[in-house]
Design a protein around this motif. Structure first.
Motif: not given
Length: 525
Positions: A485-488, A509-519
């Motif tokens: 796995a990798l963290r991105v 597995l790739l864990s990608v931290a994305v913007d928590p703001a949700i439309p």
């Protein structure tokens, strides 16, 4: 005379169900004794995961899959996935061990009371055979019912001492399940479509599931009509690069009203009319619906319903239509490519995934709060190239990806899973590692339940507890099950991480931290 077990094994061979998905318990051991070399036992570490794996396998092959669960407790664990399989129209034959018949009057440990009633109403048929010698015929019955359109799960409870009982071999049978639509109704539909000035097609998952995709494309091209995907379509509804593809209907009444207002006739293929997630008022143009699902026709609020096989009915309907002379609709306006930013916009992740993924890869998605971004930036060009769940119940995506990968050897499967969804069935990673499957798992990590954030906006709810999910370390969890796995965390890391994951022979597995703001998921138009 043969035993129940020998007869059932021969039946499973005849039905093509030699891959068995299971999580064993004591009451299943007589079935598992001296496991035959021509059968594959796929071990899942929890019963809900087992059923979701079988569901993915069944949907990707178009054939029923066989599940072996453990008594009442195991069926209880699996109940959520059984509900999802029912909504997905996934053909499954689910069995569960029962205590020995001689013990049942004594309310024994691990005995299931009214076992056949337990999974209802989310199985098409359910039974605990009255006699041991009836078990093979019950499983054959379950298989036929599971495969009859609309497909779905069935259930057989089997006392553990039944397997050694004598049973006669079952005679071979040959059954056809498809029925053609009423020709008179097809002719009436053709007349209405020929007279229409502005028809539109709304296509759902049944088209892909039944192999009617090419016929649907030919019909749309003959009509020169735009095509919309039905709300919550759990498979690809139409090739999303086709010039007639016009986008996706939202599961909101006002949005559906606005989207269909320009048209004077709606032809709905393989979908309900319509699946909504929020309340509201709606108005529809005249509707013609074609499906194998009688319940969907009965529930439709308006229009003509034509019951029968799309694979058989669509070519007949197209042959009744004159070639349309109207101009083709303008192509769909595509959104611009998202710009890289920090924190990573979810749309940028999906844009990069669309560019990097192998051409024949299959997307299995369970990131519901990100679905608008996925639809905008991760187009699905091919039939059979996309799966998600129709139920809204979390925990389906990762084990379903395992089942799809088992069903489609040699093809890369990309599981796009939200961080909240991932925690429902993360143990499916262990099975992917054990089976050395080419599954790339992308965890879209927004540190919370994004759909709950969005619905809080819609409903005006503030400071609700239980929405944030801080501190989940997915690479460490994956490593504990033997999955690299990798963290991105930066936009520039996405492309090389994807390249590495797609080159891996097994799961990664790739864990990608994305913007928590949700439309907001549901707007009025």
């Amino acid at each position: 005379m043969s035993t129940v077990r020998q007869t059932v094994m021969d039946l499973l061979r005849d039905c093509g169900m030699t891959t068995v998905f299971g999580n064993p318990g004591s009451t299943e051991l007589p079935f598992l004794d001296r496991w035959p070399n021509d059968f594959r036992y796929v071990l899942g570490l929890q019963e809900s995961t087992v059923v979701a794996m079988a569901d993915g396998h069944a949907r990707a092959t178009g054939r029923a899959a066989f599940c072996s669960l453990h008594s009442a407790a195991g069926v209880g664990h699996a109940a959520g996935s059984i509900f999802t399989a029912f909504r997905n129209h996934a053909p499954l034959v689910i069995t569960a061990g029962q205590q020995a018949r001689s013990l049942l009057p004594l309310n024994p440990f691990l005995g299931a009371t009214e076992a056949a009633q337990f999974p209802k109403p989310y199985v098409k048929w359910s039974v605990e055979p009255a006699r041991a010698e009836d078990v093979p015929a019950a499983i054959a019955h379950a298989w036929h019912i599971a495969m009859q359109p609309p497909c779905g799960p069935t259930f057989v409870s089997i006392p553990m001492d039944d397997w050694a009982a004598p049973a006669a071999p079952l005679p071979p049978r040959r059954v056809g399940w498809e029925t053609a639509p009423d020709p008179a109704l097809l002719a009436e539909a053709a007349t209405a479509l020929a007279a229409s000035q502005r028809p539109v097609l709304v296509i759902g998952p049944e088209v892909d599931a039944t192999g009617a995709g090419p016929a649907a494309v030919a019909l749309a091209e003959r009509l020169r009509a735009p095509v919309l995907a039905s709300p919550f379509s759990s498979r690809v509804s139409f090739p999303e690069g086709h010039p007639l593809f016009a986008g996706f209907l939202a599961a909101a009444p006002e949005a559906v009203t606005a989207a269909l207002a320009p048209y004077d006739l709606v032809l709905v293929l393989g979908a309900p009319v319509f699946t909504f997630h929020v309340a509201g008022q709606y108005r529809l143009p005249p509707v013609i619906q074609m499906t194998v699902e009688g319940e969907a026709i009965a529930a439709a609020p308006t229009g003509m319903g034509i019951l029968g096989s799309l694979r058989l009915g669509l070519p007949t309907l197209a042959a009744l239509l004159p070639e349309a002379t109207r101009p083709a609709p303008p192509p769909r306006a595509l959104p611009p490519a998202p710009a890289p930013a920090g924190p990573i916009p979810a749309g940028f992740l999906f844009h990069e995934l669309a560019r990097a993924r192998p051409a024949d890869s299959i997307i299995v998605e369970e990131a519901p709060s990100h679905r608008p971004a996925i639809q905008a930036h991760l187009p699905i060009p091919d039939w059979g190239g996309f799966y998600t769940m129709a139920s809204g119940g979390l925990g389906y995506g990762l084990p379903a990806a395992v089942g799809v990968a088992l069903a489609q050897p040699g093809r890369r499967v990309v599981a796009v899973i939200g961080d909240g969804s991932m925690m429902y069935s993360i143990q499916a990673l262990w099975t992917a590692v054990r089976e050395a499957l080419p599954v790339t798992v992308i965890v879209v990590d927004n540190a919370g339940y994004g759909a709950m954030r969005s619905f809080s906006q819609v409903l005006g709810v503030e400071h609700a507890p239980g929405i944030d999910l801080p501190g989940l370390d997915f690479p460490s969890l994956a490593a504990g099950m033997g999955c690299p796995a990798l963290r991105v965390t930066e936009p520039g890391e996405i492309e090389p991480a994807l390249r590495q994951a797609f080159a891996a022979p097994g799961p990664m597995l790739l864990s990608v931290a994305v913007d928590p703001a949700i439309p907001t998921l549901y707007r009025k138009s």
